[in-house]
Each structure stands twice: as structure tokens, then as C-alpha cells.
Write an enzyme that holds these catalytic residues in place. Sequence first.
Site, PDB file in Angstrom:
ATOM      1  N   CYS A   1       0.865  -1.172   0.000  1.00  0.00           N
ATOM      2  CA  CYS A   1       0.000   0.000   0.000  1.00  0.00           C
ATOM      3  C   CYS A   1       0.903   1.223   0.000  1.00  0.00           C
ATOM      4  O   CYS A   1       1.565   1.518   0.998  1.00  0.00           O
ATOM      5  CB  CYS A   1      -0.919   0.014   1.215  1.00  0.00           C
ATOM      6  SG  CYS A   1      -2.003   1.468   1.269  1.00  0.00           S
TER       7      CYS A   1
ATOM      8  N   GLU B   1      -3.347   0.903  -6.702  1.00  0.00           N
ATOM      9  CA  GLU B   1      -2.264  -0.028  -6.990  1.00  0.00           C
ATOM     10  C   GLU B   1      -2.010  -0.019  -8.481  1.00  0.00           C
ATOM     11  O   GLU B   1      -2.931   0.153  -9.278  1.00  0.00           O
ATOM     12  CB  GLU B   1      -2.605  -1.431  -6.496  1.00  0.00           C
ATOM     13  CG  GLU B   1      -1.426  -2.375  -6.476  1.00  0.00           C
ATOM     14  CD  GLU B   1      -0.256  -1.837  -5.675  1.00  0.00           C
ATOM     15  OE1 GLU B   1       0.645  -1.223  -6.301  1.00  0.00           O
ATOM     16  OE2 GLU B   1      -0.247  -2.018  -4.455  1.00  0.00           O
TER      17      GLU B   1
END
Length: 271
Positions: free
Chosen positions: A2, A114
Site C-alpha cells: 500500500c 495499486e
Amino acid sequence: MCGRYAASRRPEDLAGIFEVEKWEPEETLEPDFNVAPTKEVYAVLDRPLKDVADPRPVRQLRKLKWGLVPSWAKTPEGAARMINARAETVHEKPAYRRAFAARRCILPADGYYEWVTGTQERDLEVEGRKKRPRKQPYFVLPADGSVFAMAGLYEFWRDRTLPDDHPQAWWVTCSVITTEAESSELAVAPAEGPYALADIHPRMPLMLTPDRWDAWLDPSRTDPDDLRALLSPPPPGLMRAYPVTTAVSNVRNNGPELLKELEGPVEGTLF
């Protein structure tokens, strides 16, 4: 992993969702659609209040800095590299194990960004080696629109170069716990793929479902083996993902337009 996420919910809304008992209006943050390492973020945690006789933990909404600085660190210079802690090793790594045992938090988000990682790039990352440039960004979020509750840790660090009464003498920093990305089919997947989170990247933030919030935040639970049971991934089929503008790759860009779903990946990118 993350490395970027969105957090636009108001503190009043987060207080209601997480049954927060205390938050300070002066710690209010502006909606952030491109949260990057070293930024200040909201965290939900259970901790006794300062200068109060009652020792019971109180659920609080606090403003922390993303990028954990261990209490024993001489300087905070490595914080930007400690934004993620791996679920598989968090109980044993020196930088995280004390926080894992006693200082756990929830980092609320709308979802996270992402970038698609090609097969060779994934292999390099799994091996801990440097990746090539990132590709098409995707936004990943709960399919039902609920809050994305990321498991996190927080830590206190004392800047010994400053006097005790200095407002920046103490840093409170945090890290997101990550786990292996789901290989099961997304609840809602783009027409052209990817069809599972593992198709985008091998890692993902560990999302805590509401039934685990109280146990995760409970500071009286300190046994590592007991706590590790809370690190299992959520049930499959809760997430959706869609492509977003490559503008999110620049941390200077920030606004709700970053969350707009594209019809398909930008030409020339993976998927």
C-alpha cells in the site's frame, strides 16, 4: 503493498462508523484523494486518555503521520520506507513487534491505489529486488461502498534534539499491515481485466471486517499468537477494482477526479 490511498470521509462520519468516543476538531484533516507516505492521516485507536484518572481505554480518532518511526530509532529519516508491515512477519520484526503487541490501530480509507505489475516485475518484487516503472493504476475498494478499514500499527518517537515542552518533541507515526493479495475473483471486475487483486499486485492492505475491529484495537490483547489469528484475510468476493487516470501517479495531483472510473486502461499500459 500500500503506497497510496484515498481518504475523503469526514471525521464526524468516521466517529459514527467506528463508535469513537473522542476526537479533537483541531485535528481535522481535509479530504485527501491521494494520500502518500509521510502525510498526516486519520487513525482509530483504543488508548487511555492523558491526565485522566480513569485508566480504561477510550476509542479515539487521532491524526498520525504515515511512515512508522520505531521508538528506538536515532532519527526519523527512514519513515518513508516503513509505510507497510508484512502480516507474515510483523510479530517478529524489531521495528514492528512491540507495536504489534500493544499499539494497533485502524487506518480508514475509501480504498487504495495499486499499479499493475507485470509477471517479471512481480517476481523481482517478491524477491525484494527493485522494480521497473509502474504501469496502469487501479483503485481498489469494498464493492458495497463501505469504509476500507486497513489494519495498522502506531508508535511514539521522541525527538531528543527538542525540549520536553516543544510541540514537535513527540512524533506519533503509523504503518499499514499488508498481506498476500486475493487470487479469488473480484466482486466487480473491469471488463478487460484484471479479474483478481493478485492480477494487479502480489500484495494488498489487510482489510479488517467490522467483526474484528474491537479485538484488533483492544490493547489488553498482547499475546502474539492470539493476535496473529486476527491477521487472516477477509472473506473473498468483497472487493472491486477499476482503472483510474495515470495522474494519480503524481503526488501533487489531488481531487475527486482521481477516483473517476475509466472505460479501460490507458493505451500502452498493461491490461
